[in-house]
Design a protein around this motif. Structure first.
Motif, mmCIF file in Angstrom:
data_model
loop_
_atom_site.group_PDB
_atom_site.id
_atom_site.type_symbol
_atom_site.label_atom_id
_atom_site.label_comp_id
_atom_site.label_asym_id
_atom_site.label_seq_id
_atom_site.Cartn_x
_atom_site.Cartn_y
_atom_site.Cartn_z
ATOM 1 N N VAL A 24 0.865 -1.180 0.000
ATOM 2 C CA VAL A 24 0.000 0.000 0.000
ATOM 3 C C VAL A 24 0.902 1.230 0.000
ATOM 4 N N THR A 25 0.522 2.221 -0.794
ATOM 5 C CA THR A 25 1.268 3.473 -0.879
ATOM 6 C C THR A 25 0.380 4.611 -0.400
ATOM 7 N N MET A 26 0.850 5.338 0.601
ATOM 8 C CA MET A 26 0.077 6.448 1.156
ATOM 9 C C MET A 26 0.389 7.773 0.473
ATOM 10 N N GLU A 27 1.665 7.937 0.058
ATOM 11 C CA GLU A 27 2.048 9.235 -0.498
ATOM 12 C C GLU A 27 3.266 9.086 -1.388
ATOM 13 N N GLU A 28 3.275 9.845 -2.466
ATOM 14 C CA GLU A 28 4.427 9.934 -3.362
ATOM 15 C C GLU A 28 4.670 11.408 -3.661
#
Length: 202
Positions: A24-28
């Motif tokens: 899971v990616t919360m922020e880039e």
């Protein structure tokens, strides 16, 4: 005992840090900077000679969980002694610890890798920093902040310049010539100038 998960529906993650896919990616946060000269530029000069592209950077906040499909599969396909304990099923740190170890190894290898985000593919990256956070609510998860920076790769070529006699200004354009070892020469004072100490009188 191994379990067959071939009948389950799986989705290929689109985001990855080198060979490691984020669960899971919360922020880039991507950054592209242009270094621009602070000195005045002469009118008519090429402005491109006074600015250059700095390496791209990407900051990623992502995570993995022992309760994910990958975490459960890793535990069920592992040693049963690591699954049960304390009277129940332990979703311990086996899966997330392996992911964390892979991230640390990727950083320590200092080998270039690609980073895939939802907006862009970053090539020739190195992991500048890796930080992880664990609190009372995230014991069985791995939450990391990864900062990657581009290494700009250039290619040099060797060429042969024309002979010095064919150049209009060989002092400025000719190849470097080995002039040998230079020896210092004593300075000779000009008329009326200073004299060596040996000629001084009290």
């Amino acid at each position: 005992m191994a379990f067959d998960f071939s009948g389950l529906i799986t989705f290929t993650p689109q985001r990855a840090i080198g060979p490691i896919s984020a669960y899971v990616t919360m922020e880039e946060v991507g950054t592209d900077d242009l270094q621009i000269t602070e000195h005045p530029v002469e009118l008519g000069a090429s402005v491109t000679d006074h600015a250059f592209k700095r390496p791209a950077e990407i900051l990623i906040r992502c995570g993995w969980s022992n309760a994910s499909l990958g975490g459960i599969a890793a535990i069920l396909n592992g040693d049963a002694s690591t699954i049960f304990g304390g009277g129940g099923v332990l979703f311990g740190s086996d899966y997330v610890s392996k992911i964390y170890a892979q991230l640390l190894a990727l950083q320590a290898s200092r080998q270039l890798f690609d980073v895939t985000t939802g907006k862009r593919l970053y090539r020739n990256m190195l992991m500048q920093s890796l930080s992880q956070t664990t609190d009372d609510k995230s014991e069985n998860t791995l939450l990391v902040t990864v900062r990657c920076r581009e290494v700009i790769i250039v290619q040099t070529q060797v060429t042969t310049l024309p002979p010095r006699e064919d150049q209009a200004s060989p002092a400025a354009t000719a190849e470097t010539v080995n002039g040998g070892i230079k020896q210092p020469a004593p300075a000779v004072p000009s008329p009326g100038g200073s004299a060596p100490p040996s000629s001084w009188t009290n």
